[in-house]
Design a protein around this motif. Structure first.
Motif, mmCIF file in Angstrom:
data_model
loop_
_atom_site.group_PDB
_atom_site.id
_atom_site.type_symbol
_atom_site.label_atom_id
_atom_site.label_comp_id
_atom_site.label_asym_id
_atom_site.label_seq_id
_atom_site.Cartn_x
_atom_site.Cartn_y
_atom_site.Cartn_z
ATOM 1 N N THR A 7 1.113 -1.061 -0.137
ATOM 2 C CA THR A 7 0.205 0.188 -0.387
ATOM 3 C C THR A 7 0.922 1.420 -0.134
ATOM 4 O O THR A 7 0.269 2.055 -0.814
ATOM 5 C CB THR A 7 -0.883 0.301 1.266
ATOM 6 O OG1 THR A 7 -1.474 -1.312 1.966
ATOM 7 C CG2 THR A 7 -1.614 1.588 1.426
ATOM 8 N N GLU A 8 2.252 0.857 0.867
ATOM 9 C CA GLU A 8 2.548 2.219 0.921
ATOM 10 C C GLU A 8 3.873 2.719 -0.427
ATOM 11 O O GLU A 8 3.923 3.742 -0.976
ATOM 12 C CB GLU A 8 3.747 2.280 1.950
ATOM 13 C CG GLU A 8 3.379 2.522 3.339
ATOM 14 C CD GLU A 8 3.717 2.146 4.869
ATOM 15 O OE1 GLU A 8 4.957 1.752 4.521
ATOM 16 O OE2 GLU A 8 3.884 2.593 5.592
ATOM 17 N N MET A 11 1.707 4.728 -2.665
ATOM 18 C CA MET A 11 1.159 5.412 -2.344
ATOM 19 C C MET A 11 2.147 6.645 -2.803
ATOM 20 O O MET A 11 1.842 7.766 -3.325
ATOM 21 C CB MET A 11 0.657 5.446 -0.493
ATOM 22 C CG MET A 11 -0.107 5.479 -0.444
ATOM 23 S SD MET A 11 -0.953 4.978 1.314
ATOM 24 C CE MET A 11 -0.879 7.431 1.365
ATOM 25 N N HIS A 16 -2.341 7.230 -4.856
ATOM 26 C CA HIS A 16 -3.198 7.571 -3.848
ATOM 27 C C HIS A 16 -3.699 9.414 -3.874
ATOM 28 O O HIS A 16 -2.648 9.830 -3.934
ATOM 29 C CB HIS A 16 -2.843 7.656 -2.786
ATOM 30 C CG HIS A 16 -4.220 7.969 -1.649
ATOM 31 N ND1 HIS A 16 -4.136 9.329 -0.791
ATOM 32 C CD2 HIS A 16 -5.484 8.115 -1.560
ATOM 33 C CE1 HIS A 16 -5.123 9.550 0.217
ATOM 34 N NE2 HIS A 16 -5.837 8.903 -0.611
ATOM 35 N N GLY A 17 -4.845 9.611 -4.178
ATOM 36 C CA GLY A 17 -4.910 11.446 -4.442
ATOM 37 C C GLY A 17 -4.033 11.793 -5.663
ATOM 38 O O GLY A 17 -3.199 12.715 -4.603
ATOM 39 N N GLU A 196 -13.016 5.147 -3.903
ATOM 40 C CA GLU A 196 -13.378 4.353 -2.875
ATOM 41 C C GLU A 196 -14.669 3.820 -2.710
ATOM 42 O O GLU A 196 -15.025 3.100 -2.512
ATOM 43 C CB GLU A 196 -12.930 5.315 -2.166
ATOM 44 C CG GLU A 196 -12.471 5.068 -0.698
ATOM 45 C CD GLU A 196 -13.032 5.762 0.125
ATOM 46 O OE1 GLU A 196 -12.054 7.102 0.410
ATOM 47 O OE2 GLU A 196 -13.353 5.471 2.031
ATOM 48 N N SER A 237 -9.672 1.393 5.326
ATOM 49 C CA SER A 237 -9.082 2.724 5.777
ATOM 50 C C SER A 237 -9.461 3.714 3.806
ATOM 51 O O SER A 237 -9.839 2.388 2.979
ATOM 52 C CB SER A 237 -7.266 2.917 5.899
ATOM 53 O OG SER A 237 -6.956 2.949 4.698
ATOM 54 N N HIS A 238 -9.525 4.567 4.160
ATOM 55 C CA HIS A 238 -9.938 5.997 3.258
ATOM 56 C C HIS A 238 -8.870 5.288 2.380
ATOM 57 O O HIS A 238 -9.348 4.498 0.353
ATOM 58 C CB HIS A 238 -9.979 7.035 2.933
ATOM 59 C CG HIS A 238 -10.819 7.728 4.341
ATOM 60 N ND1 HIS A 238 -12.335 7.354 3.627
ATOM 61 C CD2 HIS A 238 -10.677 8.349 5.397
ATOM 62 C CE1 HIS A 238 -12.816 8.557 4.688
ATOM 63 N NE2 HIS A 238 -11.243 8.375 5.667
ATOM 64 N N VAL A 239 -7.592 5.185 2.440
ATOM 65 C CA VAL A 239 -6.238 4.890 1.167
ATOM 66 C C VAL A 239 -6.457 3.607 0.920
ATOM 67 O O VAL A 239 -6.274 2.725 -0.388
ATOM 68 C CB VAL A 239 -5.257 5.522 2.466
ATOM 69 C CG1 VAL A 239 -3.551 4.539 1.225
ATOM 70 C CG2 VAL A 239 -4.826 6.505 2.764
ATOM 71 N N SER A 240 -6.920 2.502 1.815
ATOM 72 C CA SER A 240 -6.965 1.067 1.131
ATOM 73 C C SER A 240 -8.379 0.812 0.256
ATOM 74 O O SER A 240 -7.868 0.429 -1.009
ATOM 75 C CB SER A 240 -7.411 0.025 2.615
ATOM 76 O OG SER A 240 -7.574 -1.169 2.346
ATOM 77 N N TYR A 242 -9.152 3.530 -2.117
ATOM 78 C CA TYR A 242 -8.506 3.723 -2.810
ATOM 79 C C TYR A 242 -7.483 2.531 -3.877
ATOM 80 O O TYR A 242 -8.108 2.908 -5.241
ATOM 81 C CB TYR A 242 -7.966 4.774 -2.947
ATOM 82 C CG TYR A 242 -7.310 6.028 -4.233
ATOM 83 C CD1 TYR A 242 -8.290 6.133 -4.681
ATOM 84 C CD2 TYR A 242 -6.006 5.328 -4.560
ATOM 85 C CE1 TYR A 242 -8.163 7.098 -5.819
ATOM 86 C CE2 TYR A 242 -5.570 5.807 -6.035
ATOM 87 C CZ TYR A 242 -6.351 6.681 -6.163
ATOM 88 O OH TYR A 242 -5.420 6.975 -7.857
ATOM 89 N N VAL A 243 -7.103 2.316 -3.358
ATOM 90 C CA VAL A 243 -5.600 1.542 -3.727
ATOM 91 C C VAL A 243 -6.544 -0.197 -4.471
ATOM 92 O O VAL A 243 -5.793 -0.630 -4.986
ATOM 93 C CB VAL A 243 -4.944 1.187 -2.877
ATOM 94 C CG1 VAL A 243 -3.669 -0.181 -2.973
ATOM 95 C CG2 VAL A 243 -3.684 2.252 -2.774
#
Ligand SMILES: [Zn+2]
Length: 261
Positions: A7-8, A11, A16-17, A196, A237-240, A242-243
């Motif tokens: 995930t990182e 990002m 992400h974003g 998301e 999470s929001h990131v999760s 999205y990814v």
């Protein structure tokens, strides 16, 4: 590589974003993600006649949202087909009408939740089957832990949602959560991006399927609360969210590139 590392890494790759220089670029990006989400919903069979809608808040006119044209199959929707609806339910861009239920539900969700960029709702088969039981999902798989203590039940059914007051009640039931089960109706999910919201819908539908299957076969073992909370922090999470959508976006654009037209 662990999920966290992966995930990182994603990002770091700025997946992400994405940042935009202009509001026009941001709007186009949202519309592309929205058209792709519809194609995926079509691909997964989430359509049921003219039911179902995904909305994306306009990045400039914050009380306006982009949505699917009434009566157009999810599988045919292109970026150029999307319509823009204002806070009165008028179509202010686009050549098609809007589903009244889409306006009534989504306008109230977007109004009640300024943090929400997108909301997804469809009459998918496992979601509506589960909704008939009038209860929340249990933490029986890693994936469903994304919804652990983060989904609600709208424990009422009063016909097709055509009244703004009903839209408000539904938004109230959602509260600050990422999803709500509409009893005898189906699922609704929200997110800080189109990606998301679409991902939560897809994985929630599959989680309904998993619990229906497991419950039909026996007595599912529940993940204990502490582990469910930990897992929720990892996959919810929001990131999760999205990814998790990115491989699906890549897949549908490769399979159906005309969606970007
Ligand atoms: Zn509906």
């Amino acid at each position: 590589m662990t999920t966290k590392d992966a995930t990182e890494a994603l990002m770091r790759a700025e997946r992400h974003g994405p940042k935009f220089d202009t509001v026009e670029e941001e709007r186009l990006h949202r519309k592309q993600r929205l058209a792709a989400a519809f194609r995926l919903f079509g691909r997964f069979g989430f359509d049921e006649g003219v039911a179902g809608h995904i909305t994306a808040r306009d990045p400039e006119r914050l009380d306006h949202f982009w949505v699917n044209p009434f009566g157009m199959n999810f599988s045919h929707i292109r970026v150029s087909d999307l319509i823009l609806v204002n806070d009165q339910g008028d179509v202010v861009e686009g050549d098609y009408g809007v589903n009244t239920a889409a306006f009534v539900i989504h306008s109230q969700v977007h109004a009640a939740r300024p943090d929400v960029i997108a909301a997804a709702h469809a009459h998918s088969i496992y979601g509506k089957s589960w909704s008939a039981l009038g209860r929340l999902l249990d933490p029986i798989t890693q994936d469903v832990c994304a919804f652990y203590e983060d989904h609600a039940l709208f424990d009422d059914y009063t016909g097709v949602v055509l009244d703004l007051e009903e839209g408000k009640r539904l938004a109230h039931a959602l509260g600050e959560k990422k999803a709500v089960i509409l009893r005898n109706h189906g699922l609704l999910t929200v997110g800080h991006s189109v990606d998301e919201a679409a991902w939560w819908f897809i994985t929630m539908e599959r989680s309904c399927q998993a619990q229906l299957l497991a419950s039909a076969a026996g007595e599912p073992v529940l993940i204990d609360p502490e582990m469910a909370q930990l897992t929720a922090s990892q996959v919810g999470s929001h990131v999760s969210g999205y990814v998790s959508f990115q491989p699906l976006y890549d897949r549908i654009v490769r399979e159906q590139p005309d969606l970007l037209d």
